[in-house]
Motif scaffolding. Structure first.
Motif, PDB file in Angstrom:
ATOM      1  N   ALA A  55       4.911  27.974  23.370  1.00  0.00           N
ATOM      2  CA  ALA A  55       4.590  29.345  22.997  1.00  0.00           C
ATOM      3  C   ALA A  55       5.380  30.225  23.315  1.00  0.00           C
ATOM      4  O   ALA A  55       5.498  31.282  22.625  1.00  0.00           O
ATOM      5  N   HIS A  56       6.301  30.222  24.598  1.00  0.00           N
ATOM      6  CA  HIS A  56       7.245  30.919  24.993  1.00  0.00           C
ATOM      7  C   HIS A  56       8.582  31.598  23.984  1.00  0.00           C
ATOM      8  O   HIS A  56       8.823  32.875  24.219  1.00  0.00           O
ATOM      9  N   VAL A  57       9.186  30.584  23.817  1.00  0.00           N
ATOM     10  CA  VAL A  57      10.132  31.243  22.528  1.00  0.00           C
ATOM     11  C   VAL A  57       9.736  31.436  21.189  1.00  0.00           C
ATOM     12  O   VAL A  57      10.160  32.164  20.540  1.00  0.00           O
ATOM     13  N   ARG A 147      20.799  32.943  23.341  1.00  0.00           N
ATOM     14  CA  ARG A 147      21.109  32.075  24.569  1.00  0.00           C
ATOM     15  C   ARG A 147      19.202  31.236  24.899  1.00  0.00           C
ATOM     16  O   ARG A 147      19.180  30.286  25.486  1.00  0.00           O
ATOM     17  N   GLU A 148      18.771  32.082  24.410  1.00  0.00           N
ATOM     18  CA  GLU A 148      16.584  31.920  24.457  1.00  0.00           C
ATOM     19  C   GLU A 148      16.949  30.490  23.236  1.00  0.00           C
ATOM     20  O   GLU A 148      16.522  29.282  24.113  1.00  0.00           O
ATOM     21  N   VAL A 149      17.037  29.993  22.293  1.00  0.00           N
ATOM     22  CA  VAL A 149      17.178  28.876  21.261  1.00  0.00           C
ATOM     23  C   VAL A 149      17.808  28.140  22.000  1.00  0.00           C
ATOM     24  O   VAL A 149      17.247  26.699  21.978  1.00  0.00           O
ATOM     25  N   ILE A 151      19.634  27.044  24.594  1.00  0.00           N
ATOM     26  CA  ILE A 151      19.166  26.624  26.044  1.00  0.00           C
ATOM     27  C   ILE A 151      17.890  26.184  26.500  1.00  0.00           C
ATOM     28  O   ILE A 151      17.943  24.977  26.817  1.00  0.00           O
ATOM     29  N   HIS A 152      16.721  26.972  25.920  1.00  0.00           N
ATOM     30  CA  HIS A 152      15.738  25.684  25.412  1.00  0.00           C
ATOM     31  C   HIS A 152      15.515  25.352  24.431  1.00  0.00           C
ATOM     32  O   HIS A 152      14.532  23.872  24.492  1.00  0.00           O
ATOM     33  N   ALA A 153      16.574  24.742  23.449  1.00  0.00           N
ATOM     34  CA  ALA A 153      16.452  23.985  22.641  1.00  0.00           C
ATOM     35  C   ALA A 153      17.275  22.668  23.964  1.00  0.00           C
ATOM     36  O   ALA A 153      15.675  21.584  23.664  1.00  0.00           O
TER      37      ALA A 153
HETATM   38 ZN    ZN Z   1      13.110  31.286  27.979  1.00  0.00          ZN
END
Ligand code: ZN
Length: 253
Positions: A55-57, A147-149, A151-153
């Motif tokens: 949800a956050h991403v 950086r979100e996609v 690292i959250h992967a």
């Molecule tokens: Zn994040």
């Protein structure tokens, strides 16, 4: 078809967009490998199951889209109305049916890509405000999403690894993180770090101004991937410091 092409010709922004899109593809691939039942499992982030992370991403893509629209139209649209609103939206979206969460993830990512694609060349330097209150040119949103996609992967916890990241991304992460620590060093009393990436031709990445400061720095050594994992707060696997296993890194963002 000209309309399908990015408006931007600046090679640095074009390269940044490519890295963001590769990251989105990597994240989406890891997400698509999860069964519906897997969504209820834990992520690698403490306090968040995969539903909250997914949800956050997705919501992050929507929030960054608002910044790009702001730069495009001049009408101020903040990332989030408030931190409380951001958190409530994550809590709510995490309860969506699995297919709706998958759709949120896909649609938000596509919408952001379209907004970047259609942003006129001259608008890329227009300023917007990040969630942390920093004023930045909207071109910075590309790195924010990148950086979100990536690292959250990894945080999805189903096999994503910093070792899969492109070298240019690892180097950019280390530079970004050291810069963030430098800016907060005095206010928060952070130690100096000297990062030695053993798989780089010049194996040191640091921002140490002089020899005295370098002697006082904590040396942390590992591959660039292991250093990035440690520096982003994702564990000490594969890194060593002068006195054994290094302590947890200071927070980044
Ligand atoms: Zn994040």
């Amino acid at each position: 078809m000209a309309a399908r092409t990015d408006q931007v010709t600046d090679p640095a922004i074009a390269a940044a967009l490519l890295l963001a899109r590769r990251g989105q593809a990597y994240y989406s691939r890891k997400l698509n490998e999860l069964s519906d039942a897997d969504f209820d499992g834990p992520s690698l982030l403490s306090g968040w199951d995969r539903r909250h992370l997914i949800a956050h991403v997705g919501l992050n893509a929507r929030a960054i889209t608002r910044l790009v629209e702001w730069a495009h139209t001049g009408a101020e649209t903040p990332m989030y109305a408030s931190p409380a609103q951001r958190n409530e939206e994550i809590e709510f979206s995490a309860t969506l049916p699995t297919q709706a969460l998958r759709n949120l993830s896909d649609h938000a990512a596509i919408h952001l890509t379209v907004e970047w694609r259609d942003l006129p060349e001259q608008a890329w330097s227009n300023e917007v405000r990040t969630g942390q209150g920093r004023i930045v040119p909207v071109s910075e949103t590309v790195w924010m999403r990148t950086r979100e996609v990536w690292i959250h992967a990894v945080d999805l916890g189903n096999g994503g690894r910093f070792e899969d990241f492109p070298a240019e991304l690892l180097d950019a992460l280390l530079t970004d993180i050291l810069g963030a620590w430098d800016r907060r060093r005095e206010a928060e009393g952070l130690p100096r770090y000297l990062l030695e990436a053993v798989d780089r031709p010049v194996p040191t990445v640091n921002t140490i101004p002089d020899a005295t400061a370098a002697r006082e720095a904590i040396v942390v050594r590992g591959t660039a991937a292991a250093l990035a994992r440690w520096a982003t707060g994702r564990g000490t696997d594969g890194v060593l410091s002068s006195d054994g296993e290094p302590a947890a890194a200071p927070r980044w963002l």
